[in-house]
Design a protein around this motif. Sequence first.
Motif, PDB file in Angstrom:
ATOM      1  N   GLU A  71       0.619  -1.258   0.124  1.00  0.00           N
ATOM      2  CA  GLU A  71       0.057  -0.087   0.072  1.00  0.00           C
ATOM      3  C   GLU A  71       0.838   1.351   0.035  1.00  0.00           C
ATOM      4  OE1 GLU A  71      -3.103  -0.032  -0.218  1.00  0.00           O
ATOM      5  OE2 GLU A  71      -3.278  -2.314  -0.249  1.00  0.00           O
ATOM      6  N   ALA A 121      -2.685   7.242   0.680  1.00  0.00           N
ATOM      7  CA  ALA A 121      -1.812   6.544   1.595  1.00  0.00           C
ATOM      8  C   ALA A 121      -0.676   7.055   1.405  1.00  0.00           C
ATOM      9  CB  ALA A 121      -1.699   4.877   0.977  1.00  0.00           C
ATOM     10  N   ARG A 128      -1.112  10.788   3.421  1.00  0.00           N
ATOM     11  CA  ARG A 128      -1.385  10.553   4.719  1.00  0.00           C
ATOM     12  C   ARG A 128      -0.308   9.962   5.461  1.00  0.00           C
ATOM     13  NH1 ARG A 128      -5.788   7.608   5.711  1.00  0.00           N
ATOM     14  NH2 ARG A 128      -5.784   8.666   7.872  1.00  0.00           N
ATOM     15  N   LYS A 144      -0.092   6.726   6.152  1.00  0.00           N
ATOM     16  CA  LYS A 144      -0.568   5.651   6.618  1.00  0.00           C
ATOM     17  C   LYS A 144      -1.280   4.666   5.818  1.00  0.00           C
ATOM     18  CE  LYS A 144      -2.437   8.417  10.501  1.00  0.00           C
ATOM     19  NZ  LYS A 144      -3.643   8.855  11.197  1.00  0.00           N
ATOM     20  N   ASP A 170      -1.756   1.254   5.557  1.00  0.00           N
ATOM     21  CA  ASP A 170      -2.595   0.470   5.852  1.00  0.00           C
ATOM     22  C   ASP A 170      -4.034   0.898   6.624  1.00  0.00           C
ATOM     23  OD1 ASP A 170      -1.582  -1.788   4.821  1.00  0.00           O
ATOM     24  OD2 ASP A 170      -0.141  -2.348   6.450  1.00  0.00           O
ATOM     25  N   ASP A 171      -4.364   1.908   6.150  1.00  0.00           N
ATOM     26  CA  ASP A 171      -5.584   2.651   6.967  1.00  0.00           C
ATOM     27  C   ASP A 171      -6.826   2.295   5.784  1.00  0.00           C
ATOM     28  OD1 ASP A 171      -7.109   3.936   8.592  1.00  0.00           O
ATOM     29  OD2 ASP A 171      -6.119   5.829   8.098  1.00  0.00           O
ATOM     30  N   LEU A 205      -9.187   4.250   5.897  1.00  0.00           N
ATOM     31  CA  LEU A 205      -9.849   5.726   5.383  1.00  0.00           C
ATOM     32  C   LEU A 205      -9.275   5.756   4.095  1.00  0.00           C
ATOM     33  CD1 LEU A 205     -11.266   8.167   5.884  1.00  0.00           C
ATOM     34  CD2 LEU A 205      -9.255   8.913   6.771  1.00  0.00           C
ATOM     35  N   ASN A 206      -8.041   5.250   3.420  1.00  0.00           N
ATOM     36  CA  ASN A 206      -7.537   5.323   2.184  1.00  0.00           C
ATOM     37  C   ASN A 206      -8.488   4.710   1.026  1.00  0.00           C
ATOM     38  OD1 ASN A 206      -5.234   6.689   3.207  1.00  0.00           O
ATOM     39  ND2 ASN A 206      -4.163   4.624   3.422  1.00  0.00           N
ATOM     40  N   ALA A 265     -13.783   0.116   2.324  1.00  0.00           N
ATOM     41  CA  ALA A 265     -13.198   0.438   3.738  1.00  0.00           C
ATOM     42  C   ALA A 265     -13.403  -1.020   4.403  1.00  0.00           C
ATOM     43  CB  ALA A 265     -13.912   1.632   4.422  1.00  0.00           C
ATOM     44  N   LYS A 277     -11.069  -3.812   3.185  1.00  0.00           N
ATOM     45  CA  LYS A 277      -9.673  -3.489   3.740  1.00  0.00           C
ATOM     46  C   LYS A 277      -9.514  -3.837   5.284  1.00  0.00           C
ATOM     47  CE  LYS A 277      -5.605  -2.010   3.973  1.00  0.00           C
ATOM     48  NZ  LYS A 277      -4.390  -2.901   3.320  1.00  0.00           N
ATOM     49  N   MET A 278     -10.505  -3.417   5.889  1.00  0.00           N
ATOM     50  CA  MET A 278     -10.734  -4.001   7.504  1.00  0.00           C
ATOM     51  C   MET A 278     -10.853  -5.465   7.753  1.00  0.00           C
ATOM     52  SD  MET A 278     -13.271  -1.845   9.371  1.00  0.00           S
ATOM     53  CE  MET A 278     -13.577   0.156   8.713  1.00  0.00           C
TER      54      MET A 278
END
Length: 141
Positions: free
Chosen positions: A14, A78, A81, A83, A85-86, A88-89, A123, A126-127
Amino acid sequence: MARTLLHRYWEIPEGTECHRKAYASTSISGAVGLITSAYSVALNPPGSFLEGVARTGRYTFTAAAVGAIFGITSCVSAQVREKPDDPLNYLIGGCAGGLTLGARTHSYGIGAAACAYMGMMAALVKMGQLEGWKVFAEPKV
């Protein structure tokens, strides 16, 4: 084939190599658009050959554009930001893809709904990947 395309997408880390991530997401969504257009043409036959080609291209290229926008947006998000592995991306990328669909259909309502639904679905995917959710149970043999 689908497994190969998804594996190609998930193997890229990512927030790195956004061009490869966008190519992989475009390939996946373009394949989905091609399958959708095949069903559309088979179940609702066009009046002429050119109408069938136009419908196939419309579905395939729209899906490919949504996938490309998703891949680029989630990867750039990603990177910006910092981040990678978030989820939100992916929410941001899904929302951008949904807005692209709304622009294609010339409808604010479709764009807003697709932004919400595609963003939430991305999202959640990804989670699930981060937490190891199992959608289908392994067969007990």
